[in-house]
Enzyme design. Structure first.
Site, PDB file in Angstrom:
ATOM      1  N   GLU A 230      -0.842  -0.047  -2.515  1.00  0.00           N
ATOM      2  CA  GLU A 230       0.499  -0.640  -2.466  1.00  0.00           C
ATOM      3  C   GLU A 230       1.520   0.403  -2.838  1.00  0.00           C
ATOM      4  O   GLU A 230       1.304   1.200  -3.765  1.00  0.00           O
ATOM      5  CB  GLU A 230       0.661  -1.793  -3.465  1.00  0.00           C
ATOM      6  CG  GLU A 230       0.202  -3.122  -2.978  1.00  0.00           C
ATOM      7  CD  GLU A 230       0.507  -4.225  -3.981  1.00  0.00           C
ATOM      8  OE1 GLU A 230       1.615  -4.266  -4.547  1.00  0.00           O
ATOM      9  OE2 GLU A 230      -0.409  -5.040  -4.194  1.00  0.00           O
TER      10      GLU A 230
ATOM     11  N   ASN B 230      -1.812   1.169  -6.948  1.00  0.00           N
ATOM     12  CA  ASN B 230      -0.526   0.565  -6.577  1.00  0.00           C
ATOM     13  C   ASN B 230       0.561   1.300  -7.352  1.00  0.00           C
ATOM     14  O   ASN B 230       0.590   1.234  -8.585  1.00  0.00           O
ATOM     15  CB  ASN B 230      -0.475  -0.921  -6.957  1.00  0.00           C
ATOM     16  CG  ASN B 230      -1.437  -1.771  -6.150  1.00  0.00           C
ATOM     17  OD1 ASN B 230      -2.156  -1.280  -5.273  1.00  0.00           O
ATOM     18  ND2 ASN B 230      -1.467  -3.054  -6.436  1.00  0.00           N
TER      19      ASN B 230
ATOM     20  N   GLU C 280      -4.238  -5.664  -9.643  1.00  0.00           N
ATOM     21  CA  GLU C 280      -3.387  -5.407 -10.803  1.00  0.00           C
ATOM     22  C   GLU C 280      -3.755  -6.245 -12.040  1.00  0.00           C
ATOM     23  O   GLU C 280      -2.962  -7.075 -12.518  1.00  0.00           O
ATOM     24  CB  GLU C 280      -1.916  -5.622 -10.433  1.00  0.00           C
ATOM     25  CG  GLU C 280      -1.453  -4.694  -9.323  1.00  0.00           C
ATOM     26  CD  GLU C 280       0.062  -4.637  -9.151  1.00  0.00           C
ATOM     27  OE1 GLU C 280       0.773  -5.449  -9.759  1.00  0.00           O
ATOM     28  OE2 GLU C 280       0.531  -3.748  -8.413  1.00  0.00           O
TER      29      GLU C 280
ATOM     30  N   TYR D 193       4.751   2.077  -7.776  1.00  0.00           N
ATOM     31  CA  TYR D 193       6.122   1.708  -7.409  1.00  0.00           C
ATOM     32  C   TYR D 193       7.194   2.567  -8.075  1.00  0.00           C
ATOM     33  O   TYR D 193       8.203   2.867  -7.474  1.00  0.00           O
ATOM     34  CB  TYR D 193       6.397   0.233  -7.754  1.00  0.00           C
ATOM     35  CG  TYR D 193       5.730  -0.705  -6.788  1.00  0.00           C
ATOM     36  CD1 TYR D 193       6.367  -1.094  -5.622  1.00  0.00           C
ATOM     37  CD2 TYR D 193       4.439  -1.175  -7.026  1.00  0.00           C
ATOM     38  CE1 TYR D 193       5.758  -1.935  -4.711  1.00  0.00           C
ATOM     39  CE2 TYR D 193       3.814  -2.021  -6.120  1.00  0.00           C
ATOM     40  CZ  TYR D 193       4.482  -2.391  -4.958  1.00  0.00           C
ATOM     41  OH  TYR D 193       3.861  -3.216  -4.052  1.00  0.00           O
TER      42      TYR D 193
ATOM     43  N   ARG E  76      -4.448  -4.968   4.669  1.00  0.00           N
ATOM     44  CA  ARG E  76      -4.934  -5.491   3.383  1.00  0.00           C
ATOM     45  C   ARG E  76      -4.324  -6.877   3.146  1.00  0.00           C
ATOM     46  O   ARG E  76      -3.105  -7.025   3.183  1.00  0.00           O
ATOM     47  CB  ARG E  76      -4.527  -4.541   2.250  1.00  0.00           C
ATOM     48  CG  ARG E  76      -4.912  -5.066   0.901  1.00  0.00           C
ATOM     49  CD  ARG E  76      -4.503  -4.164  -0.267  1.00  0.00           C
ATOM     50  NE  ARG E  76      -4.804  -4.879  -1.481  1.00  0.00           N
ATOM     51  CZ  ARG E  76      -4.062  -4.898  -2.578  1.00  0.00           C
ATOM     52  NH1 ARG E  76      -2.975  -4.167  -2.666  1.00  0.00           N
ATOM     53  NH2 ARG E  76      -4.405  -5.621  -3.619  1.00  0.00           N
TER      54      ARG E  76
ATOM     55  N   HIS F  29      -5.682 -12.143  -6.021  1.00  0.00           N
ATOM     56  CA  HIS F  29      -4.365 -11.511  -6.177  1.00  0.00           C
ATOM     57  C   HIS F  29      -3.454 -12.512  -6.905  1.00  0.00           C
ATOM     58  O   HIS F  29      -2.651 -13.220  -6.292  1.00  0.00           O
ATOM     59  CB  HIS F  29      -3.811 -11.148  -4.797  1.00  0.00           C
ATOM     60  CG  HIS F  29      -2.628 -10.216  -4.826  1.00  0.00           C
ATOM     61  ND1 HIS F  29      -2.565  -9.043  -4.112  1.00  0.00           N
ATOM     62  CD2 HIS F  29      -1.438 -10.285  -5.469  1.00  0.00           C
ATOM     63  CE1 HIS F  29      -1.407  -8.432  -4.318  1.00  0.00           C
ATOM     64  NE2 HIS F  29      -0.694  -9.178  -5.135  1.00  0.00           N
TER      65      HIS F  29
HETATM   66  C1  NOJ Z   1       2.498  -5.512  -6.921  1.00  0.00           C
HETATM   67  C2  NOJ Z   1       1.882  -6.833  -6.605  1.00  0.00           C
HETATM   68  O1  NOJ Z   1       0.536  -6.639  -6.304  1.00  0.00           O
HETATM   69  C3  NOJ Z   1       2.579  -7.569  -5.483  1.00  0.00           C
HETATM   70  O2  NOJ Z   1       2.089  -8.847  -5.433  1.00  0.00           O
HETATM   71  C4  NOJ Z   1       4.076  -7.519  -5.690  1.00  0.00           C
HETATM   72  O3  NOJ Z   1       4.760  -8.261  -4.751  1.00  0.00           O
HETATM   73  C5  NOJ Z   1       4.516  -6.072  -5.682  1.00  0.00           C
HETATM   74  N1  NOJ Z   1       3.895  -5.426  -6.806  1.00  0.00           N
HETATM   75  C6  NOJ Z   1       6.020  -5.876  -5.783  1.00  0.00           C
HETATM   76  O4  NOJ Z   1       6.468  -6.315  -7.012  1.00  0.00           O
END
Ligand code: NOJ
Length: 488
Positions: A384, A316, A174, A318, A84, A129
């Site tokens: 992600e 995505n 995002e 985290y 990607r 992006h």
């Molecule tokens: C999501 C974002 O899409 C990406 O650009 C970023 O580096 C990561 N989060 C980590 O923060």
């Protein structure tokens, strides 16, 4: 439900997509090379003012614009089946429009796409992006309705130019981050501060732009090109701080509605924002003496246009938060005060090289189940997910590899025990890179990049080597190895 046999086996479903992700501004460099136009991150970083760690910029970053072959080697070393990346809009169309087309930009992305395909790696292309062309921002950017049509033309141009070979498109990465950090809090480019209004307006325009670009594909390209279009939606997982508190439970629901729900509900359910969002913002706007809600409304026609405009769910993920209800005074006008939820990092959750990323692999499984239940059981690609090291990264990144193993275990549980249709996983990030306002101080790469060496050499971290084994066998463990149980 999973069978006993499945529970003892750590295989991923056949054809599971194994990937890594990157984004143009974070890796390419070549900020003014070969006719590229400025984008909002070029402008933002060049303005200095300590908004970015040590006033660093993405001018050079990983140099991927000239070092693509090195990136390809990394991708091949991992054995990825998908890659990607994003197109730098202003590298292709320097002022954002097809009024002037930069052939050198087309050549670069053709090279990337063709060499991926020659190596049996499927390209997944993000159109935008975070790096809006500066010329488009100068006309109002996402504050302005005109940007919807400009984005649609850009998308159309990309489908025409690359769509014979690219079958997976992500329109916007995002939008939540762009809206909130870019147009409300001013922390990200373009640095606009308009609390209580900016994020809602920008998000409204991005939702319409995404939907339009999806319809353009469906109407004019899909029959011939047979590809898919979606949008990458980010979200935390959230749980009530006090599981017995009704107020905390409500605050948690509010938090998720203003996060994943903000974009997923219109696109996957009914073309409109979550009820909670509409009620809260309208009530608070009234209390502030406003005639209309700060949250814009969609017309019925727009709702019909937005509903159903994703061919799968790109998530995505985290981190997670515990949510405690808090009160915000009526005259406070901001998206955050509308949510009235305190975000708490449980002190038991490990941290990594970046302060906001509490390490909570099980949060992903819960979020996947929530998406399944709330947004109509879509097919999901995790576009992600990652874990960062800090400024002094170690090549033998054992803690990080544990994190990936735990995360992949949670994904297997989501597939087997919760029947969530997860079809792929993209690790963020292929390379250490320019991590927005944290500059190069935060390292998400599977490959280390030596930014002090002009040749920008890439070296695999331990995680890269371990990840490649999983990719190769399409299973979490090799013969005789075990990780955590898949039973619960
Ligand atoms: C999501 C974002 O899409 C990406 O650009 C970023 O580096 C990561 N989060 C980590 O923060």
């Amino acid at each position: 439900m999973a069978t006993a046999e499945q529970l003892n086996c750590y295989d991923f479903p056949k054809g599971f997509a194994w990937g890594a992700a990157t984004a143009a501004y974070q890796i390419e460099g070549g900020w003014d090379a070969d006719g590229k136009g400025l984008n909002v991150w070029d402008t933002f970083t060049h303005q200095g003012g300590d908004r970015v760690f040590k006033n660093q910029t993405g001018d050079v970053a990983c140099g991927s614009y000239t070092l693509w072959e090195e990136d390809l080697k990394c991708i091949k070393q991992l054995g990825l089946t998908y890659y990607r990346f994003s197109i730098s809009w202003s590298r292709l169309l320097p002022d954002g429009t097809t009024g002037f087309i930069n052939q050198k930009g087309i050549d670069y992305y053709n090279k990337v796409i063709n060499s991926l395909l020659e190596n049996n790696i499927i390209p997944v292309v993000t159109l935008y992006h975070f790096d809006l062309p500066q010329a488009v921002e100068d006309q109002g950017g996402w504050n302005c309705e005109k940007t919807i049509e400009i984005f649609n033309h850009y998308a159309q141009f990309c489908y025409e130019t690359f769509g014979d070979r690219v079958k997976f498109w992500i329109t916007i990465n995002e939008p939540h981050v762009v809206a909130k950090l870019g147009y409300e809090e001013g922390l990200f480019a373009p640095g606009k501060k308009e609390p209580g209004l900016g994020a809602y307006r920008a998000a409204h325009n991005m939702l319409k732009a995404h939907a339009k670009a999806w319809h353009t594909y469906k109407n004019d390209f899909k029959n011939k090109q047979k590809g898919f279009v979606s949008i990458a939606i980010d979200s935390d997982w959230a749980e009530p701080y006090d599981p017995n508190s009704e107020k905390d439970k409500e605050a948690t629901e509010r938090y998720l509605s203003f996060y994943v729900g903000w974009f997923a509900k219109p696109i996957f359910v009914d073309g409109d924002y979550p009820e909670i969002m509409k009620t809260v913002v309208s009530k608070r706007s009234k209390a502030q003496g406003l005639q209309t809600s700060r949250l814009p409304e969609f017309t019925n026609e727009e709702k019909n246009m937005i509903k159903g405009t994703a061919d799968f769910f790109c998530l995505n993920y985290y981190t997670s938060r515990k949510i405690r209800h808090c009160t915000s005074s009526a005259d406070e006008s901001s998206c955050t005060s509308d949510i009235a939820a305190e975000r708490i990092k449980d002190p038991d959750w490990p941290e990594c090289g970046v302060e906001w990323l509490a390490v909570v692999p099980w949060g992903l499984r819960k979020l996947l189940a929530y998406i399944k239940d709330t947004f109509g059981n879509p097919t999901i690609y995790i576009t992600e997910n990652g874990f960062a090291q800090n400024e002094s990264p170690v090549i033998k990144d054992v803690q990080r590899w544990t994190y990936f193993q735990e995360t992949l275990t949670e994904i297997l549980k989501a597939i087997r025990l919760d029947d969530v249709d997860v079809k792929g996983y993209f690790c963020w990030c292929l390379l250490d890179n320019f991590e927005w306002i944290s500059g190069f101080s935060v390292r998400f790469g599977l490959f280390h990049v030596d930014f002090d060496n002009a040749e920008l050499p890439r070296t695999p971290y331990h995680s890269a080597i371990e990840y490649s084994k999983i990719v190769k066998r399409n299973a979490l463990t090799g013969p005789g190895e075990t990780v955590a149980s898949l039973n619960n």
